[in-house]
Design a protein around this motif. Structure first.
Motif, PDB file in Angstrom:
ATOM      1  N   CYS A 126      -3.869   1.660  -5.482  1.00 13.34           N
ATOM      2  CA  CYS A 126      -3.815   2.686  -4.434  1.00 13.34           C
ATOM      3  C   CYS A 126      -4.301   4.033  -4.945  1.00 13.34           C
ATOM      4  O   CYS A 126      -3.690   5.074  -4.673  1.00 13.34           O
ATOM      5  N   LYS A 171      -7.400   5.049   5.332  1.00 15.41           N
ATOM      6  CA  LYS A 171      -6.887   3.731   4.995  1.00 15.41           C
ATOM      7  C   LYS A 171      -6.726   3.658   3.477  1.00 15.41           C
ATOM      8  O   LYS A 171      -7.664   3.945   2.728  1.00 15.41           O
ATOM      9  N   ASP A 196      -0.938   0.485   5.882  1.00 17.92           N
ATOM     10  CA  ASP A 196      -1.927   1.040   4.973  1.00 17.92           C
ATOM     11  C   ASP A 196      -2.715   2.198   5.585  1.00 17.92           C
ATOM     12  O   ASP A 196      -3.754   2.584   5.087  1.00 17.92           O
ATOM     13  N   PRO A 222      -6.376  -1.046  -1.728  1.00 15.42           N
ATOM     14  CA  PRO A 222      -5.485  -1.602  -2.748  1.00 15.42           C
ATOM     15  C   PRO A 222      -5.993  -1.419  -4.166  1.00 15.42           C
ATOM     16  O   PRO A 222      -5.216  -1.354  -5.095  1.00 15.42           O
ATOM     17  N   PRO A 227       0.839  -1.203   0.000  1.00 12.09           N
ATOM     18  CA  PRO A 227       0.000   0.000   0.000  1.00 12.09           C
ATOM     19  C   PRO A 227       0.870   1.248   0.000  1.00 12.09           C
ATOM     20  O   PRO A 227       1.855   1.334   0.715  1.00 12.09           O
TER      21      PRO A 227
END
Length: 192
Positions: free
Chosen positions: A149, A131, A113, A134, A23
């Motif tokens: 991301c 957060k 992350d 992905p 991440p």
């Protein structure tokens, strides 16, 4: 990474696999935008001049532009992205500490992350915790962005006049309720 350690062994000793999976946030080439839209109930009293049947809609945007060295530009405004991108571009050209009507400078830190952003405005300091997601496929959303991301979920929003976010019981720390499903999405733009 704060410690400047990559830990490639966690990704099968492959730098390529690490870059694909790990991440991270995107720096340069665009900015993250969160659009918040809410329909408010109109309070009717003897001073209300809004006609019956009118809808009061509140729309605002939050913008984040990340740098590799831990700095971030932040803005909270009603202005649409096509108005704000030139403003951010001018702030980048003028350098760190430059002033704008809505944009302010701050810092960020990423651990695994989770991204924490701190920014100082004239009246108080704000802190966000997000957060990194992905993939946009998690959101059932695909705007054609290549890569991973490109979205972050807002988890926590706090403000403080003193700028102290470490102590949860601090007298001036205000934690705001964050509605479900608020996402910062990466918006590509060549001017940035």
């Amino acid at each position: 990474s704060k410690r400047k350690v990559l830990h490639v062994h966690k990704f099968g000793n492959s730098y390529r696999r690490m870059l694909e999976i790990r991440p991270r946030i995107r720096v340069g080439g665009g900015l993250y935008v969160l659009k918040y839209q809410e329909v408010k109930k109109i309070q009717r009293d003897m001073w209300t001049e809004i006609p019956v049947g009118a809808v009061l809609e509140s729309i605002y945007y939050r913008y984040l532009y990340f740098f590799e060295d831990g700095r971030v530009m932040y803005a909270l405004t009603h202005a649409h992205p096509h108005e704000m991108i030139p403003r951010f571009s001018n702030m980048i050209l003028r350098g760190y500490g430059s002033k704008d009507k809505w944009g302010v400078w701050g810092k960020y830190q990423i651990k695994k992350d989770i991204v924490r952003v701190w920014a100082s405005q004239k009246w108080h300091d704000v802190c966000f915790q997000m957060k990194v997601l992905p993939s946009n496929k998690v959101l059932n959303y695909d705007n054609g962005d290549r890569g991973v991301c490109t979205s972050m979920q807002l988890e926590k929003h706090m403000s403080s006049a003193s700028g102290n976010f470490e102590d949860d019981n601090h007298y001036d720390l205000v934690t705001y309720e964050v509605p479900q499903n608020l996402f910062f999405r990466f918006l590509r733009d060549r001017r940035l």
